[in-house]
Design an enzyme around this catalytic site. Sequence first.
Site, PDB file in Angstrom:
ATOM      1  N   GLU A  98      12.268   0.256 -34.841  1.00 12.40           N
ATOM      2  CA  GLU A  98      11.070  -0.273 -35.488  1.00 12.40           C
ATOM      3  C   GLU A  98      11.377  -0.666 -36.942  1.00 12.40           C
ATOM      4  O   GLU A  98      10.912  -1.693 -37.432  1.00 12.40           O
ATOM      5  CB  GLU A  98       9.941   0.764 -35.412  1.00 12.40           C
ATOM      6  CG  GLU A  98       8.670   0.434 -36.166  1.00 12.40           C
ATOM      7  CD  GLU A  98       7.959  -0.839 -35.713  1.00 12.40           C
ATOM      8  OE1 GLU A  98       8.419  -1.496 -34.749  1.00 12.40           O
ATOM      9  OE2 GLU A  98       6.956  -1.201 -36.350  1.00 12.40           O
ATOM     10  N   HIS A 146      30.347   2.991 -30.862  1.00 15.66           N
ATOM     11  CA  HIS A 146      30.780   2.147 -29.744  1.00 15.66           C
ATOM     12  C   HIS A 146      30.654   0.659 -30.068  1.00 15.66           C
ATOM     13  O   HIS A 146      30.520  -0.158 -29.170  1.00 15.66           O
ATOM     14  CB  HIS A 146      29.971   2.490 -28.492  1.00 15.66           C
ATOM     15  CG  HIS A 146      30.186   3.908 -28.048  1.00 15.66           C
ATOM     16  ND1 HIS A 146      31.376   4.364 -27.564  1.00 15.66           N
ATOM     17  CD2 HIS A 146      29.362   4.988 -28.075  1.00 15.66           C
ATOM     18  CE1 HIS A 146      31.290   5.655 -27.283  1.00 15.66           C
ATOM     19  NE2 HIS A 146      30.075   6.050 -27.594  1.00 15.66           N
ATOM     20  N   LYS A 181       0.685 -13.411 -34.528  1.00 17.32           N
ATOM     21  CA  LYS A 181       0.174 -12.056 -34.314  1.00 17.32           C
ATOM     22  C   LYS A 181       0.052 -11.767 -32.820  1.00 17.32           C
ATOM     23  O   LYS A 181       0.335 -10.671 -32.370  1.00 17.32           O
ATOM     24  CB  LYS A 181      -1.188 -11.940 -35.002  1.00 17.32           C
ATOM     25  CG  LYS A 181      -1.849 -10.589 -34.854  1.00 17.32           C
ATOM     26  CD  LYS A 181      -1.191  -9.602 -35.770  1.00 17.32           C
ATOM     27  CE  LYS A 181      -1.682  -8.184 -35.562  1.00 17.32           C
ATOM     28  NZ  LYS A 181      -0.606  -7.227 -35.875  1.00 17.32           N
ATOM     29  N   CYS A 201      -1.751 -20.529 -28.844  1.00 15.85           N
ATOM     30  CA  CYS A 201      -2.519 -21.153 -29.885  1.00 15.85           C
ATOM     31  C   CYS A 201      -3.940 -20.653 -29.807  1.00 15.85           C
ATOM     32  O   CYS A 201      -4.299 -19.938 -28.885  1.00 15.85           O
ATOM     33  CB  CYS A 201      -2.532 -22.665 -29.666  1.00 15.85           C
ATOM     34  SG  CYS A 201      -0.906 -23.349 -29.361  1.00 15.85           S
ATOM     35  N   GLU A 211      11.357  -9.073 -39.271  1.00 17.95           N
ATOM     36  CA  GLU A 211      10.142  -9.876 -39.163  1.00 17.95           C
ATOM     37  C   GLU A 211       9.688 -10.432 -40.503  1.00 17.95           C
ATOM     38  O   GLU A 211       9.320 -11.586 -40.600  1.00 17.95           O
ATOM     39  CB  GLU A 211       8.980  -9.000 -38.638  1.00 17.95           C
ATOM     40  CG  GLU A 211       8.923  -8.800 -37.169  1.00 17.95           C
ATOM     41  CD  GLU A 211       7.733  -7.925 -36.789  1.00 17.95           C
ATOM     42  OE1 GLU A 211       6.938  -8.373 -35.958  1.00 17.95           O
ATOM     43  OE2 GLU A 211       7.592  -6.798 -37.312  1.00 17.95           O
ATOM     44  N   TRP A 213       0.873 -22.545 -32.364  1.00 18.97           N
ATOM     45  CA  TRP A 213       2.187 -21.911 -32.432  1.00 18.97           C
ATOM     46  C   TRP A 213       3.064 -22.766 -31.542  1.00 18.97           C
ATOM     47  O   TRP A 213       2.893 -22.810 -30.323  1.00 18.97           O
ATOM     48  CB  TRP A 213       2.118 -20.471 -31.934  1.00 18.97           C
ATOM     49  CG  TRP A 213       3.400 -19.724 -32.150  1.00 18.97           C
ATOM     50  CD1 TRP A 213       3.818 -19.121 -33.302  1.00 18.97           C
ATOM     51  CD2 TRP A 213       4.431 -19.479 -31.185  1.00 18.97           C
ATOM     52  NE1 TRP A 213       5.046 -18.527 -33.106  1.00 18.97           N
ATOM     53  CE2 TRP A 213       5.451 -18.730 -31.829  1.00 18.97           C
ATOM     54  CE3 TRP A 213       4.612 -19.820 -29.848  1.00 18.97           C
ATOM     55  CZ2 TRP A 213       6.607 -18.322 -31.181  1.00 18.97           C
ATOM     56  CZ3 TRP A 213       5.770 -19.413 -29.204  1.00 18.97           C
ATOM     57  CH2 TRP A 213       6.756 -18.670 -29.866  1.00 18.97           C
TER      58      TRP A 213
HETATM   59  C1  G6P Z   1       3.859 -10.200 -31.661  1.00 14.60           C
HETATM   60  C2  G6P Z   1       3.534  -9.531 -32.995  1.00 14.60           C
HETATM   61  C3  G6P Z   1       4.043  -8.103 -33.005  1.00 14.60           C
HETATM   62  C4  G6P Z   1       3.509  -7.335 -31.817  1.00 14.60           C
HETATM   63  C5  G6P Z   1       3.822  -8.051 -30.499  1.00 14.60           C
HETATM   64  C6  G6P Z   1       3.094  -7.425 -29.329  1.00 14.60           C
HETATM   65  O1  G6P Z   1       5.221 -10.405 -31.572  1.00 14.60           O
HETATM   66  O2  G6P Z   1       4.107 -10.266 -34.058  1.00 14.60           O
HETATM   67  O3  G6P Z   1       3.641  -7.452 -34.212  1.00 14.60           O
HETATM   68  O4  G6P Z   1       4.060  -6.058 -31.799  1.00 14.60           O
HETATM   69  O5  G6P Z   1       3.398  -9.413 -30.565  1.00 14.60           O
HETATM   70  O6  G6P Z   1       1.735  -7.656 -29.485  1.00 14.60           O
HETATM   71  P1  G6P Z   1       0.607  -6.794 -28.811  1.00 14.60           P
HETATM   72  O7  G6P Z   1      -0.683  -7.419 -29.278  1.00 14.60           O
HETATM   73  O8  G6P Z   1       0.788  -6.913 -27.325  1.00 14.60           O
HETATM   74  O9  G6P Z   1       0.763  -5.395 -29.282  1.00 14.60           O
END
Ligand code: G6P
Length: 607
Positions: free
Chosen positions: A479, A502, A602, A2, A486, A74
């Site tokens: 990705e 497989h 985020k 949070c 997402e 969160w």
């Molecule tokens: C969260 C975000 C992702 C990000 C991941 C890792 O899950 O939603 O977009 O890739 O965290 O975050 P970082 O800040 O460590 O790259």
Amino acid sequence: MCGIVGIIGNEEAAPLIVEALKRLEYRGYDSAGIATLHDGQIDRRRAPGKLRNLGALLGKDPLPGVIGIGHTRWATHGAPTENNAHPHASDSVAVVHNGIIENFRELRDELTAKGHVFATETDTEVTVHLVTENLRRGMDPVAAAQAAVKRFDGAFALVIMFRGDEDLLIGTRRGSPLAVGYGDGEMYFGSDAFALAPFTNRVTYLEEGDLAVLRRSGATIFDVKDNRVERPIVLTQAGAALVDKGNHRHFMAKEIYEQPEVLGHTVHAYVNGVTESVALPKSSIDWSAVTKLTMVACGTSSIATNIAQYWFEQLAQLPSGTDIASEFRYRDTVLIPGGVSLFVSQSGETADTLAALKHARAAGQKIASVVNVAESSMARESDAVYPTHAGPEIGVASTKAFVCQLGVLASLAIAAGRARGVLPRDAEIRLTRRLLEMPRLIGEALKQEEIIASIAQEIAKARDVLFMGRGLSYPIAMEGALKLKEISYIHAEGYAAGELKHGPIALIDENVPVIVIAPHDALFEKTISNMQEVMARGGKVLLISDKRGHELAGDNVWMRIEIPECDPVFAPLVSAVPVQLLAYYTALAKGTDVDQPRNLAKSVTVE
Ligand code: G6P
């Protein structure tokens, strides 16, 4: 996980707290709340959902007071309801919390036995009752907070406000970050310096176990053993301006379109176009002597490490491995002497990655990080920091930070190859030239927007989607699947093309689009064979390839997206673009909240 804020000021605190919370919404947006003191009494406003709901509530029912604490949540323990929203409060204290109190059950039982009545399903509420209990037993606020903190297991940053004292906030951290801001006769707490940037650029980053007592006159800081300590005040570079969307509908679209520019900034920070060589920032890491490279990250950043592994092996012949942070620290990973552990993170704050970093340091590894936030915890804890220059990334789904991570990791692999004497000078010249071309080629890839938008209308009808690729395109398949999941909430999986037979091939029918990422590289023919296996079973294929690849792949594919031809080594940088745009336009077609998708955040600052 949070965002938390505290203000002891001289003007109405609630509007300022809302301002700071807007800057922390990247840490969660399940609910938000503020508590202030007026006439010495604690008063609160809390609302489920995004911060704007709290703003609307405060518009109808303002919250007076010049001291206050705020929170954007969160949810971990307890649904994101108003009742579970922070601040949590008793008649004597109000608390905001980031992290998890792992032993909350035991503490709750103990406090319930003493007559405390719990009103929420959160772990946080035990902090309120324990501090309250300590106050009842005659401790002063500082002693009450210090004694309480010693009982907590887990990771946390807490800010506590006390009834009847409009000149006191206490904040403490273990595992989760907390900064103190110094104003002019005003003091602040914030989860990061960015939250405090509208008020001050003078901050102290509290250290592990620190407890800070804030009054308008300044801060008194105690370490984990309750000794008074001095911590440096630094001038933060965090900008006060909130980033806007420009002409775009969403931050994500803006960030996708910024990629040529920010990748250019990033690559130019490492690659000298005149000498056609890579220069790394000075550090204590000698890449010529590294015995093994262990890369650790979460989410999209972890996909960047999967791509980088190919580069470090191919260009630097460096034994390399990748790991997901949440798994790495609980396995008995063998970290050999002379090894470097490299942590990749946009935020530099992801709890699992940060904990993995500490684990690797304790095991005697040199620590390197690739981070986008220069003042982040990971940057501060690394022997070598290799920054990405993506600028603030606001959209929850990472795009431009990912491409910039690839730019840095490619540069690092080239530098490591040179340092280790395995990459000849002519190869370095060729690779640096090609890398410098990548921003322009990403610009080319973006020109496919219109066709991708129309393809997305079809993808939006699917319930499941498979992505596949080989070699450097395999992580891009992952990705693509991650992005689609997402933000459009369509189930998707990314597979190594050769692995499809497989298992996942059993899923294939005309309702499951298969997105094949196959630039014309050394593995092209193999991937195309796997694509044929899919089509032979009635699968509908969307092929992402370059001009030559499309010419060779035959006519029977369902749909096509063309990417520019480029050096196969750097193909992931261009093939990232169509999978990002596809996810974006599919999400638009489905009407989801692109920038703040449900259940996500985020920056994930809990384990
Ligand atoms: C969260 C975000 C992702 C990000 C991941 C890792 O899950 O939603 O977009 O890739 O965290 O975050 P970082 O800040 O460590 O790259």
